[in-house]
Design an enzyme around this catalytic site. Sequence first.
Site, mmCIF file in Angstrom:
data_model
loop_
_atom_site.group_PDB
_atom_site.id
_atom_site.type_symbol
_atom_site.label_atom_id
_atom_site.label_comp_id
_atom_site.label_asym_id
_atom_site.label_seq_id
_atom_site.Cartn_x
_atom_site.Cartn_y
_atom_site.Cartn_z
ATOM 1 N N CYS A 100 32.648 12.837 -35.332
ATOM 2 C CA CYS A 100 33.928 12.361 -34.775
ATOM 3 C C CYS A 100 34.501 11.221 -35.621
ATOM 4 N N CYS A 119 38.049 11.063 -38.601
ATOM 5 C CA CYS A 119 39.071 10.115 -38.141
ATOM 6 C C CYS A 119 39.894 9.606 -39.336
ATOM 7 N N CYS A 126 34.159 17.585 -32.544
ATOM 8 C CA CYS A 126 32.859 17.344 -31.906
ATOM 9 C C CYS A 126 32.112 18.675 -31.729
ATOM 10 N N ASP A 133 23.380 -5.164 -29.129
ATOM 11 C CA ASP A 133 22.968 -3.972 -28.395
ATOM 12 C C ASP A 133 21.595 -4.189 -27.750
ATOM 13 N N CYS A 135 47.056 12.083 -32.357
ATOM 14 C CA CYS A 135 45.896 12.663 -33.040
ATOM 15 C C CYS A 135 44.806 13.058 -32.032
ATOM 16 N N CYS A 186 39.151 14.063 -33.492
ATOM 17 C CA CYS A 186 37.746 13.855 -33.105
ATOM 18 C C CYS A 186 37.336 14.798 -31.975
ATOM 19 N N CYS A 234 26.388 14.562 -26.151
ATOM 20 C CA CYS A 234 26.552 13.951 -27.476
ATOM 21 C C CYS A 234 25.253 14.074 -28.277
ATOM 22 N N CYS A 238 45.798 5.632 -31.973
ATOM 23 C CA CYS A 238 45.392 7.041 -32.054
ATOM 24 C C CYS A 238 46.609 7.959 -32.013
HETATM 25 C C1 B12 Z 1 25.193 3.813 -24.604
HETATM 26 C C2 B12 Z 1 25.613 3.813 -26.063
HETATM 27 C C3 B12 Z 1 25.712 5.045 -26.717
HETATM 28 C C4 B12 Z 1 25.630 6.357 -25.967
HETATM 29 C C5 B12 Z 1 26.969 6.567 -25.212
HETATM 30 C C6 B12 Z 1 28.200 6.295 -26.089
HETATM 31 C C7 B12 Z 1 29.398 5.756 -25.325
HETATM 32 N N1 B12 Z 1 30.573 6.041 -25.822
HETATM 33 O O1 B12 Z 1 29.249 5.108 -24.323
HETATM 34 C C8 B12 Z 1 25.340 7.354 -27.116
HETATM 35 C C9 B12 Z 1 23.831 7.495 -27.268
HETATM 36 C C10 B12 Z 1 25.947 8.745 -26.959
HETATM 37 C C11 B12 Z 1 25.884 6.577 -28.305
HETATM 38 C C12 B12 Z 1 26.295 7.172 -29.473
HETATM 39 C C13 B12 Z 1 26.800 6.481 -30.555
HETATM 40 N N2 B12 Z 1 26.804 5.145 -30.735
HETATM 41 CO CO1 B12 Z 1 26.337 3.898 -29.323
HETATM 42 N N3 B12 Z 1 26.109 2.555 -28.021
HETATM 43 C C14 B12 Z 1 25.880 2.614 -26.740
HETATM 44 C C15 B12 Z 1 25.874 1.201 -26.138
HETATM 45 C C16 B12 Z 1 24.422 0.763 -25.919
HETATM 46 C C17 B12 Z 1 26.670 1.048 -24.838
HETATM 47 C C18 B12 Z 1 28.068 1.702 -24.881
HETATM 48 C C19 B12 Z 1 28.730 1.616 -23.523
HETATM 49 O O2 B12 Z 1 28.948 0.555 -23.012
HETATM 50 N N4 B12 Z 1 29.011 2.764 -22.905
HETATM 51 C C20 B12 Z 1 29.620 2.797 -21.598
HETATM 52 C C21 B12 Z 1 30.814 3.727 -21.591
HETATM 53 C C22 B12 Z 1 31.502 3.694 -20.226
HETATM 54 O O3 B12 Z 1 31.681 3.235 -22.607
HETATM 55 P P1 B12 Z 1 32.878 4.085 -23.192
HETATM 56 O O4 B12 Z 1 32.666 5.531 -22.943
HETATM 57 O O5 B12 Z 1 33.167 3.631 -24.565
HETATM 58 O O6 B12 Z 1 34.064 3.610 -22.218
HETATM 59 C C23 B12 Z 1 34.712 2.374 -22.409
HETATM 60 C C24 B12 Z 1 36.130 2.547 -22.921
HETATM 61 O O7 B12 Z 1 36.261 3.672 -23.780
HETATM 62 C C25 B12 Z 1 36.956 2.624 -21.660
HETATM 63 N N5 B12 Z 1 37.115 3.937 -21.030
HETATM 64 C C26 B12 Z 1 36.174 4.710 -20.465
HETATM 65 N N6 B12 Z 1 36.686 5.782 -19.887
HETATM 66 C C27 B12 Z 1 38.007 5.723 -20.090
HETATM 67 C C28 B12 Z 1 39.009 6.606 -19.681
HETATM 68 C C29 B12 Z 1 40.317 6.318 -20.012
HETATM 69 C C30 B12 Z 1 41.338 7.288 -19.573
HETATM 70 C C31 B12 Z 1 40.608 5.158 -20.764
HETATM 71 C C32 B12 Z 1 42.006 4.858 -21.145
HETATM 72 C C33 B12 Z 1 39.576 4.271 -21.160
HETATM 73 C C34 B12 Z 1 38.289 4.572 -20.810
HETATM 74 O O8 B12 Z 1 36.265 1.781 -20.750
HETATM 75 C C35 B12 Z 1 34.873 1.744 -21.034
HETATM 76 C C36 B12 Z 1 34.405 0.291 -20.968
HETATM 77 O O9 B12 Z 1 34.971 -0.480 -22.002
HETATM 78 C C37 B12 Z 1 26.580 0.374 -27.289
HETATM 79 C C38 B12 Z 1 26.068 -1.048 -27.457
HETATM 80 C C39 B12 Z 1 26.583 -1.931 -26.356
HETATM 81 N N7 B12 Z 1 25.690 -2.673 -25.720
HETATM 82 O O10 B12 Z 1 27.768 -1.940 -26.070
HETATM 83 C C40 B12 Z 1 26.336 1.235 -28.554
HETATM 84 C C41 B12 Z 1 27.470 1.343 -29.555
HETATM 85 C C42 B12 Z 1 28.724 1.648 -28.785
HETATM 86 N N8 B12 Z 1 27.121 2.523 -30.328
HETATM 87 C C43 B12 Z 1 27.456 2.464 -31.573
HETATM 88 C C44 B12 Z 1 27.325 3.529 -32.494
HETATM 89 C C45 B12 Z 1 27.443 3.201 -33.961
HETATM 90 C C46 B12 Z 1 27.106 4.837 -32.032
HETATM 91 C C47 B12 Z 1 27.192 6.132 -32.847
HETATM 92 C C48 B12 Z 1 28.313 6.149 -33.876
HETATM 93 C C49 B12 Z 1 25.818 6.376 -33.539
HETATM 94 C C50 B12 Z 1 25.719 7.691 -34.266
HETATM 95 N N9 B12 Z 1 26.302 7.828 -35.439
HETATM 96 O O11 B12 Z 1 25.069 8.603 -33.806
HETATM 97 C C51 B12 Z 1 27.411 7.189 -31.731
HETATM 98 C C52 B12 Z 1 28.911 7.426 -31.456
HETATM 99 C C53 B12 Z 1 29.148 8.399 -30.342
HETATM 100 C C54 B12 Z 1 30.527 8.196 -29.715
HETATM 101 N N10 B12 Z 1 31.471 9.071 -29.976
HETATM 102 O O12 B12 Z 1 30.708 7.200 -28.982
HETATM 103 C C55 B12 Z 1 28.126 1.145 -31.915
HETATM 104 C C56 B12 Z 1 29.642 1.388 -32.033
HETATM 105 C C57 B12 Z 1 30.350 0.566 -33.094
HETATM 106 C C58 B12 Z 1 31.823 0.886 -33.076
HETATM 107 N N11 B12 Z 1 32.454 0.904 -34.242
HETATM 108 O O13 B12 Z 1 32.400 1.115 -32.057
HETATM 109 C C59 B12 Z 1 27.673 0.245 -30.674
HETATM 110 C C60 B12 Z 1 28.693 -0.795 -30.252
HETATM 111 C C61 B12 Z 1 26.340 -0.427 -31.069
HETATM 112 C C62 B12 Z 1 26.542 -1.632 -31.989
HETATM 113 N N12 B12 Z 1 26.054 -2.796 -31.599
HETATM 114 O O14 B12 Z 1 27.132 -1.559 -33.037
HETATM 115 N N13 B12 Z 1 25.943 5.244 -28.040
HETATM 116 S S1 SF4 Z 2 28.768 11.617 -32.243
HETATM 117 FE FE1 SF4 Z 2 28.750 12.660 -30.251
HETATM 118 S S2 SF4 Z 2 30.903 12.614 -29.628
HETATM 119 FE FE2 SF4 Z 2 30.892 12.219 -31.840
HETATM 120 S S3 SF4 Z 2 31.127 14.267 -32.762
HETATM 121 FE FE3 SF4 Z 2 28.939 13.849 -32.636
HETATM 122 S S4 SF4 Z 2 28.334 14.833 -30.716
HETATM 123 FE FE4 SF4 Z 2 30.540 14.579 -30.641
HETATM 124 S S1 SF4 Z 3 40.218 11.007 -34.883
HETATM 125 FE FE1 SF4 Z 3 40.468 8.776 -34.831
HETATM 126 S S2 SF4 Z 3 42.709 8.435 -34.718
HETATM 127 FE FE2 SF4 Z 3 42.311 10.583 -34.177
HETATM 128 S S3 SF4 Z 3 42.165 10.543 -31.941
HETATM 129 FE FE3 SF4 Z 3 40.089 10.383 -32.730
HETATM 130 S S4 SF4 Z 3 39.699 8.189 -32.798
HETATM 131 FE FE4 SF4 Z 3 41.923 8.432 -32.615
#
Ligand code: B12
Ligand code: SF4
Ligand code: SF4
Length: 373
Positions: free
Chosen positions: A251, A255, A205, A140, A198, A201, A221, A195
């Site tokens: 969330c 899960c 939220c 990260d 389900c 999540c 978030c 998923c």
């Molecule tokens: C920015 C970021 C955040 C942001 C935005 C989160 C996000 N989902 O993007 C914020 C600050 C909110 C955040 C929160 C958290 N984060 Co964070 N975060 C990051 C970071 C730096 C980048 C993530 C990223 O690339 N986002 C860009 C968006 C576009 O990604 P995305 O929404 O997931 O979309 C992807 C797919 O889902 C898909 N997609 C997107 N849209 C759509 C739509 C459709 C229809 C479909 C099919 C697919 C799809 O394509 C995208 C590209 O792959 C990474 C580290 C890294 N360098 O990767 C850590 C990382 C993702 N975070 C992590 C963690 C632990 C968290 C938290 C759990 C921390 C907490 N407890 O508070 C929360 C979880 C929140 C959540 N529900 O995601 C871990 C996740 C580990 C894991 N098991 O996945 C990471 C990987 C850090 C690490 N090195 O471990 N995070």
């Molecule tokens: S970590 Fe973010 S997306 Fe997940 S339940 Fe909390 S506010 Fe919602």
């Molecule tokens: S709670 Fe877990 S299994 Fe259910 S939709 Fe969310 S990510 Fe998928």
Amino acid sequence: MPHPTELGEIARRIRAHAADLGFADLGFARGVPPEDEAHLERWLELGRHGTMHYMARHGRKRSRPALLVPGTLTVISVRMDYLHQDALPIEALLATPERAAISRYALGRDYHKVLRGRLLRLARWIAGEIGPFGYRVFVDSAPVLEKALAREAGLGWIGKHTNLIHPRAGSWFFLGEIYTDLDLPSDRAPEPDRCGTCTRCLAACPTGAILAPYELDARRCISYLTIENRGPIPLELRPLLGNRIFGCDDCQAVCPWNRFARKVSIPDFAPRPGLDGALLTELFGWSEEEFLRRTEGSALRRAGYEGFLRNLAVALGNGPPSPEAIAALEARREHPSPLVREHVAWALARLTASAAATPEAKDRSADPPAPRD
Ligand code: B12
Ligand code: SF4
Ligand code: SF4
């Protein structure tokens, strides 16, 4: 460079050594499919990254490993479980509003440091085995699409809450990578999305940040609002934060796949003394020096002292209107930071209003209760 026939055996030994270093799993990816790049770009266009400008800064280097590190052929992706056996259940903390609910990942030593150190050891071990090779280690710490790479490496699928999930290990883990110029075989197919129907999540939220399956608006978030955001927390979202002062686990906690998560005893991830389940009033009393001392080497530092006080003020404002909470807020009413002062004033107004609205208060006074916001 080893002969291709030797590479399968090297891959097997790398995985075995990673396990010795405490990684729960390891896989190999070549890159990510174009859909991930398209989703990332759409997410950025819609402004869902809020003020995380670093997410937009590096163009396609984030989705194309060889643009970030020229010569990269294989990304070694690892995961490390973090839910510690000594950590309290998050549900118990959310049910005690006078205590701080800190995201389970942030209770121990900063994961960036923990994973980075071990990844460097792994890379040096590989060099010792096969001779010098080109590598860069990331946790990260650079524009890397960690979840999509991990999915391609066979470490799990990206769930509707947008975290990576493994079918036998849930999602309480961190990710890290070694970008290499080695041509290592991808020996696993990506996990299918499990998923199904389900939507737990999305329903769980607190702020409605998961707009649709797989679509997260970071601006809503709680993790973003309490950690990445440097400004005020939007008024309409403050009551929804409850006592979550750093990150959010809701969330993931709901899960069903996290039934399979294994708790760890890794000392680095053990909760720091006095942190897990601490009273909000106690944390709010920390001076800046105490904050810096107590958060040395911890992910909690990222919020900064002002952000920490801002978050605690909101949580106190959402909690019971006890004399202790009101006194703690009063003591910070004249804090030098306008950000802190404004959140303290909000919390005091809320507590005063809810104290006036309690049945005991109504009995004591003929005045109508002040309206709640
Ligand atoms: C920015 C970021 C955040 C942001 C935005 C989160 C996000 N989902 O993007 C914020 C600050 C909110 C955040 C929160 C958290 N984060 Co964070 N975060 C990051 C970071 C730096 C980048 C993530 C990223 O690339 N986002 C860009 C968006 C576009 O990604 P995305 O929404 O997931 O979309 C992807 C797919 O889902 C898909 N997609 C997107 N849209 C759509 C739509 C459709 C229809 C479909 C099919 C697919 C799809 O394509 C995208 C590209 O792959 C990474 C580290 C890294 N360098 O990767 C850590 C990382 C993702 N975070 C992590 C963690 C632990 C968290 C938290 C759990 C921390 C907490 N407890 O508070 C929360 C979880 C929140 C959540 N529900 O995601 C871990 C996740 C580990 C894991 N098991 O996945 C990471 C990987 C850090 C690490 N090195 O471990 N995070
Ligand atoms: S970590 Fe973010 S997306 Fe997940 S339940 Fe909390 S506010 Fe919602
Ligand atoms: S709670 Fe877990 S299994 Fe259910 S939709 Fe969310 S990510 Fe998928």
